[in-house]
Design a protein around this motif. Structure first.
Motif, mmCIF file in Angstrom:
data_model
loop_
_atom_site.group_PDB
_atom_site.id
_atom_site.type_symbol
_atom_site.label_atom_id
_atom_site.label_comp_id
_atom_site.label_asym_id
_atom_site.label_seq_id
_atom_site.Cartn_x
_atom_site.Cartn_y
_atom_site.Cartn_z
ATOM 1 N N VAL A 34 -19.637 31.087 55.858
ATOM 2 C CA VAL A 34 -20.413 30.106 55.098
ATOM 3 C C VAL A 34 -21.528 30.774 54.313
ATOM 4 N N LYS A 35 -22.153 31.792 54.886
ATOM 5 C CA LYS A 35 -23.246 32.475 54.195
ATOM 6 C C LYS A 35 -22.786 33.103 52.876
ATOM 7 N N LYS A 36 -21.517 33.515 52.822
ATOM 8 C CA LYS A 36 -21.003 34.131 51.603
ATOM 9 C C LYS A 36 -20.843 33.117 50.474
ATOM 10 N N MET A 37 -20.780 31.828 50.844
ATOM 11 C CA MET A 37 -20.594 30.795 49.834
ATOM 12 C C MET A 37 -21.891 30.467 49.095
ATOM 13 N N VAL A 38 -23.028 30.857 49.663
ATOM 14 C CA VAL A 38 -24.317 30.440 49.104
ATOM 15 C C VAL A 38 -24.550 31.025 47.717
ATOM 16 N N GLY A 39 -24.268 32.319 47.558
ATOM 17 C CA GLY A 39 -24.547 32.968 46.281
ATOM 18 C C GLY A 39 -23.570 32.621 45.174
ATOM 19 N N GLU A 40 -22.519 31.869 45.477
ATOM 20 C CA GLU A 40 -21.490 31.584 44.482
ATOM 21 C C GLU A 40 -21.547 30.163 43.939
ATOM 22 N N ARG A 41 -22.507 29.361 44.394
ATOM 23 C CA ARG A 41 -22.558 27.965 43.979
ATOM 24 C C ARG A 41 -23.827 27.652 43.224
ATOM 25 N N ARG A 42 -23.756 26.570 42.453
ATOM 26 C CA ARG A 42 -24.941 26.032 41.831
ATOM 27 C C ARG A 42 -25.700 25.185 42.843
ATOM 28 N N PHE A 43 -26.996 24.951 42.535
ATOM 29 C CA PHE A 43 -27.828 24.204 43.470
ATOM 30 C C PHE A 43 -27.246 22.826 43.755
#
Length: 422
Positions: A34-43
């Motif tokens: 899940v942590k890897k998904m944070v940098g790939e999404r918009r707010f």
């Protein structure tokens, strides 16, 4: 015959109990994914669920097989290339995609287990043991949101809202009310019939028996369920106050803030935004970037557009206070997060700290400052950090931390918002 209908909200072929057990057992692997998904999404997309990929080797389990003991060597029928004792080499993967889903080439890649997380599960994994300081929501928004609430029962509605228990209760009450008089009259006639039979009055007994049969038929024709018995669950829309928050993102975009530092800042802002959306019904985002002057921009410009110039933090704080006074003066819980490398000139650090202490903090629920530095930097202190330290000592709603690497952002965030021991 008894018919049981399972109305639990499980998808076809899925089990809520097994799903919960899987999340609990492989929580560490899912958290890493899940942590890897944070940098790939918009707010705006951060609070959505999604698919996480867990290496299959991390969820493998030992298995036992039953068979004859000892070493056995055999050759399968139809084999023309090997004899007993030969070792079969691993396929080179050049013959097609195969059925294992691994990429072609070396043939040594691992399959991944894809697991779909809902929004609630995604948020729970991130913020299981965190809490906002000073969470009492003293500021409530206007009644702009309506909530569907129970409003008793009605005689009209759709079949999906039919209340079976209330309908059966109404049916029973109707049958008792209509059948009570018939039962009393039938009991009186039955007693008279018994007396007539005992006295030998055959004609009178025949008349009473006919009347008794008529009452019994009338009693049996009462419907078990009638149209007036139907009761439907009724709901109505009720306005309710909404706890609203505004989050100010302030970031230094001068030449000293490279892309790695901006990436660290984005991850920190993202975590705070996710946390606020879990606590408040409505969250507004304000992006303010600054060099020697500050301006309000959109998210894309905030993180990816480059600028050059010196660093004047005071301009960003002043603009944030102006926007707060113009748009969010009442009915909003104000939060602010500032990211910078601490590189400020002249008297700006002292001036900024004074403005922060006197203007922003009194009207802010919580203010966080993240100072970013290169990984090889030995001394993390800066003039802005030194001035902000004095503010933190005298303010309960101000916190500050250092970060140099991506893996430090989440621990820093947890340290800022960890629950206090009871």
């Amino acid at each position: 015959m008894l018919h049981l209908i399972d109305r639990r909200p499980n998808g076809r072929g899925k089990s809520a109990v097994n799903r919960e057990r899987f999340l609990r057992r492989y929580k560490a692997q899912i958290e890493t994914a899940v942590k890897k998904m944070v940098g790939e999404r918009r707010f705006a997309d951060m609070d959505q669920g999604g698919e996480v990929r867990v290496p299959r080797k991390d969820i493998s389990e030992p298995s036992f097989g039953f068979g004859r003991g000892g070493d056995r060597e055999f050759v399968l029928p139809g084999n023309k290339e090997y004899v007993a004792g030969d070792r079969i080499p691993r396929p080179d993967g050049s013959g097609g995609a195969g059925g294992n889903g691994s990429s072609g080439g070396d043939g040594g890649s691992e399959d991944e287990f894809v697991f779909s997380l809902s929004r609630e599960e995604f948020m729970q994994i991130f913020f299981d043991d965190l809490e906002l300081p000073n969470l009492a929501r003293t500021e409530m928004g206007h009644t702009e949101r309506k909530k569907s609430v129970r409003a008793g029962y009605s005689k009209a509605g759709v079949p999906a809202n039919l209340s079976v228990i209330r309908t059966l209760r109404q049916s029973l009450a109707r049958r008792i009310a209509l059948g009570g008089g018939i039962d009393r009259e039938a009991a009186a006639i039955e007693s008279a019939f018994t007396v007539a039979v005992a006295a030998g009055h055959a004609v009178r007994a025949a008349e009473l028996y006919t009347e008794l049969e008529r009452l019994r038929n009338r009693r049996g024709k009462l419907p078990f369920l009638d149209e007036p018995d139907l009761r439907y669950r009724n709901r109505t829309w009720k306005p309710e106050p909404v706890a609203r928050a505004v989050m100010f993102c302030l970031m230094d975009v001068s030449a000293s803030m490279d892309e790695d530092k901006k990436d660290l800042a984005k991850r920190f802002f993202t975590l705070l935004y996710l946390f606020l959306t879990r606590k408040y019904g409505e969250v507004d985002l304000i992006f303010i970037r600054h060099t020697d002057d500050a301006e309000e921009v959109d998210e894309e410009t905030f993180f990816h557009d480059t600028r050059s110039g010196g660093t004047v933090v005071y301009s960003a704080l002043e603009l944030a206070d102006k926007i707060r006074g113009d748009r969010y003066a009442s009915g909003w819980n104000v939060y602010a997060a500032q990211a910078s490398d601490g590189d400020a000139f002249g008297a700006d650090p002292a001036r900024s700290a004074r403005f922060l202490r006197e203007k922003l903090l009194p009207s802010t629920r919580y203010y966080t400052y993240l100072e970013l530095a290169a990984p090889d930097t030995q001394d993390h202190s800066s003039t802005l950090w030194a001035e902000y330290e004095r503010v933190a000592e005298a303010s309960a709603n101000f916190a500050m931390k250092h970060a140099t690497r991506r893996e430090e952002i989440y621990p820093v965030f947890r340290e800022l918002f960890k629950k206090e021991s009871q």
